[in-house]
Design an enzyme around this catalytic site. Structure first.
Site, PDB file in Angstrom:
ATOM      1  N   ASP A   1       2.204  21.041  -0.866  1.00 29.17           N
ATOM      2  CA  ASP A   1       2.754  19.710  -1.144  1.00 29.17           C
ATOM      3  C   ASP A   1       3.408  19.213   0.138  1.00 29.17           C
ATOM      4  O   ASP A   1       3.265  19.836   1.213  1.00 29.17           O
ATOM      5  CB  ASP A   1       3.739  19.747  -2.328  1.00 29.17           C
ATOM      6  CG  ASP A   1       3.663  18.460  -3.155  1.00 29.17           C
ATOM      7  OD1 ASP A   1       3.916  17.393  -2.574  1.00 29.17           O
ATOM      8  OD2 ASP A   1       3.351  18.520  -4.352  1.00 29.17           O
TER       9      ASP A   1
ATOM     10  N   HIS B   1       0.117  13.979  -1.537  1.00 31.62           N
ATOM     11  CA  HIS B   1       0.988  15.171  -1.508  1.00 31.62           C
ATOM     12  C   HIS B   1       0.600  16.134  -0.377  1.00 31.62           C
ATOM     13  O   HIS B   1       0.746  17.349  -0.536  1.00 31.62           O
ATOM     14  CB  HIS B   1       0.937  15.912  -2.856  1.00 31.62           C
ATOM     15  CG  HIS B   1       1.643  15.186  -3.965  1.00 31.62           C
ATOM     16  ND1 HIS B   1       3.001  15.275  -4.171  1.00 31.62           N
ATOM     17  CD2 HIS B   1       1.190  14.330  -4.914  1.00 31.62           C
ATOM     18  CE1 HIS B   1       3.342  14.523  -5.218  1.00 31.62           C
ATOM     19  NE2 HIS B   1       2.266  13.928  -5.682  1.00 31.62           N
TER      20      HIS B   1
ATOM     21  N   GLU C   1      -1.055  10.979  -7.839  1.00 37.11           N
ATOM     22  CA  GLU C   1      -0.082  10.145  -7.125  1.00 37.11           C
ATOM     23  C   GLU C   1      -0.457   9.902  -5.659  1.00 37.11           C
ATOM     24  O   GLU C   1       0.390   9.989  -4.776  1.00 37.11           O
ATOM     25  CB  GLU C   1       1.303  10.793  -7.197  1.00 37.11           C
ATOM     26  CG  GLU C   1       1.797  10.973  -8.615  1.00 37.11           C
ATOM     27  CD  GLU C   1       3.139  11.697  -8.713  1.00 37.11           C
ATOM     28  OE1 GLU C   1       3.990  11.217  -9.456  1.00 37.11           O
ATOM     29  OE2 GLU C   1       3.305  12.745  -8.068  1.00 37.11           O
TER      30      GLU C   1
END
Ligand code: ACM
Length: 628
Positions: free
Chosen positions: A203, A277, A344
């Site tokens: 991440d 990410h 996302e």
């Protein structure tokens, strides 16, 4: 004759009255398919014999049981493989498969003379052992010897899972957790018959797996600046703050974890989260970004802002990078699925990139969702070229799903429903029921996260919505993101007891689930965790607060407990209430000048909840916003 039938009748009545699990006092989580108890108990002798075959795949089960019994009973535990021998506990594989039990089911008998666990496969024996441990006194969880009577109720259990995918996700990127801590997590999971550990390995805050062909991922990408406080609001790191916080698993570590998990019948699924990410990867290899100046980026330490954390979908370098990563990842993890994230993705930077614009023109892509879909479909081919199945978060549906992609539905259940109807495999893991990073009671008590998920709501988790293609729902999973989780003790606190609720949702038959049956078991497992020194959240004992404004312009507060028969005592005068204070019986009217409401929950004479302090200003802020 009359006497005989009367005696038979009495026997039948007493048998029936013991044949319901909770009346009998069993507290097995997850609830078994069928459990019939009989009056009486079996007591473990001083010298315990386990009889089991010496076949290699049964050895870990036998070793597990032996060590569990030896540590806390102090008994001499001997394992015998010869048949037949008199034995305290027999672990037996069926010679002819029992079709009811499948691969993971088991039969467990506790009789007056001994215990027998039978299964088709070693995994079933292992789950039978887990149930047996839960039948023994709570001290079995202790690491010290206890000189008590080691009894188990007489019982006949038939049990098997509802779903083949029973997962927990552990984010080891936002905060790094050591190999030993991951093993502890595995040990805790398998008690509750979970069988998939999804490791979120990469991440923005750290790349946690050694990739030998891309060394900077871990020399550079695995470290940030240690900050303490509220993640997301940290100060921007300064050049003099050391970038030494974090760590990674070497490939040897990963092999060890995979072996450790396999001996406990658990698979590890790696997640490499791309194309969003991905800041740790971009910092390590800035050529993966489509944004000029990416070479100045740093691995995020939880500060508020961050640059472009996406991979460039229009560059062949990105796909060559992913090919290298996946070559090594696929070799390390025997599990069939590799999770490639997809959630996302901030597409704002793609919109500024000439190279992405050129890709859109060339491939006739109309939206940035279609750009992500182009990326995911290429990625799926790479994953499949390594002999693995591709899985991603439900965003991968948006611009069109690749042909064989499996979907993990997190933004509610709709993504999972849609994917299953399109013929794709699905694992349900919706925020609404299965997000272990959410707060467990009111935000005035819990470490702050943006949402709350109480135990009773988690317990409502149903992995198969009515309109889904049920055959394609592999199962369910709960996710522990660790932005606000700094230590392993907090990992435990966030996972339990909601993990109990999830385990019952993914193992037990739907019609066996009942909150009234479940919460007394949770309390018994709290006592077991006290013995095991595993932390859990006691949040279930703290009330919910609901505030509304009355016509008289005074605030009314309704307090609600998750479990019945608890008393709440309160004060508005800033002192600490106890059971001699006023008891809550109806919505409270907040005195005009009060600054705080303090409450504490009791069971009878014992305080059981925490002292909760609710500022009146906070209630005012919430007016009209519903329960928090
Ligand atoms: C997610 O929670 N971003 C999958």
């Amino acid at each position: 004759m009359k006497k005989l039938s009367l005696a038979l009748c009495c026997c039948l009545i007493s048998f029936l009255s013991f044949s319901q699990t909770n009346k009998s006092g069993l507290a097995i989580i997850p609830e078994p398919v069928k459990a019939i108890t009989k009056p009486g108990e079996f007591t473990l002798p001083k010298n315990i014999t386990i009889q089991a075959s010496s076949k290699a795949d049964i050895l870990p089960v036998t070793a597990y049981l032996k060590s569990k019994l030896a540590i806390s009973t102090g008994a001499l535990v001997t394992v015998k493989s010869a048949f037949p021998v008199p034995a305290t506990i027999k672990l037996m594989l069926n010679t002819k498969a029992d079709t009811v039990l499948g691969k993971e089911g088991y039969h467990l008998w506790v009789g007056k003379k001994g215990i027998i666990i039978k299964a088709n496969e070693p995994a079933g024996l292992f789950y039978g052992v887990q149930t047996l441990i839960q039948l023994l006194p709570k001290e079995i969880e202790s690491t010290e010897v206890h000189h008590i009577k080691w009894t188990a109720p007489l019982v006949d259990i038939t049990d098997y899972p509802r779903f083949k995918w029973r997962g927990l996700m552990f984010d080891v990127s936002r905060h790094f957790f050591t190999k030993e801590e991951v093993k502890q997590y595995i040990d805790q999971m398998v008690r509750y018959k979970f069988n998939v550990l999804h490791m979120h390995l990469t991440d923005d805050e750290g790349w946690r797996i050694e990739i030998k062909s891309l060394p900077r991922l871990t020399t550079v990408g695995a470290y940030n600046v240690k900050k303490i406080g509220e993640f997301g609001n940290f100060s921007t790191p300064t050049p003099d703050e050391p970038r030494t916080y974090g760590g990674f698993y070497t490939q040897e570590d990963i092999k060890e974890l995979v072996r450790y998990a396999k001996e406990r019948f658990l698979d590890i699924m790696p997640e490499i989260d791309v194309p969003g990410h991905s800041l740790a990867a971009v910092v390590s290899y800035p050529e993966l970004s489509c944004t000029p100046g990416a070479d100045q980026y740093q691995v995020r330490s939880g500060e508020r802002t961050m640059g472009d954390n996406t991979l460039n979908p229009s560059s062949e370098k990105t796909y060559a990078f992913l090919d290298k990563v996946l070559t090594e990842v696929a070799q390390l993890f025997p599990f069939g699925y590799v999770h490639m994230g997809g959630d996302e993705c901030n597409k704002a930077y793609w919109a500024k990139s000439d190279s992405v614009t050129a890709l859109m023109k060339r491939e006739n892509l109309k939206t940035y969702e279609e750009v992500q879909s182009y990326f995911e479909k290429r990625l799926e081919k790479i994953v499949e070229s390594k002999g693995k199945k591709f899985m991603g978060w439900d965003e991968i549906i948006e611009g069109g799903l690749g042909p064989n992609a499996a979907v993990m539905s997190w933004r509610g259940i709709q993504g999972g429903i849609t994917a299953s109807k399109l013929g794709h495999e699905v694992v349900m893991s919706p925020t609404t029921f299965a997000y272990l990073d959410y707060m467990q009671s009111d935000r005035v008590t819990e470490p702050h996260v943006y949402a709350t998920l109480r135990l009773n709501k988690s317990y409502e988790f149903e992995p198969v919505p009515d309109s889904a293609e049920s055959k394609l729902i592999l199962g369910g999973q709960a996710n522990l993101w660790t932005e606000q989780v700094f230590t392993f003790r907090q990992v435990e606190y966030m996972t339990w007891p909601r993990g109990f609720a999830i385990s019952e949702s993914v193992w037990s038959p739907k019609d066996k689930k009942s909150w009234g049956n479940f919460y007394p078991k949770v309390e018994k497992h709290f006592a077991r965790f006290n013995e095991a020194e595993i932390k859990y959240a006691p949040s279930v004992y703290d009330p919910s607060f609901d505030a509304h404004m009355g016509a008289d312009s005074l605030i009314r507060v309704t307090l609600t407990n998750e479990i019945p028969n608890l008393d709440i005592y309160y004060s508005f005068d800033n002192s600490y209430p106890d059971k001699f204070y006023p008891k809550y019986t109806e919505p409270l009217i907040v005195p005009k000048d009060a600054v705080q409401l303090r409450v504490i929950t009791y069971r009878g004479k014992e305080p059981i909840g925490r002292m909760v302090t609710m500022p009146i200003a906070e209630l005012r802020r919430r007016l009209g916003r519903g329960r928090q």
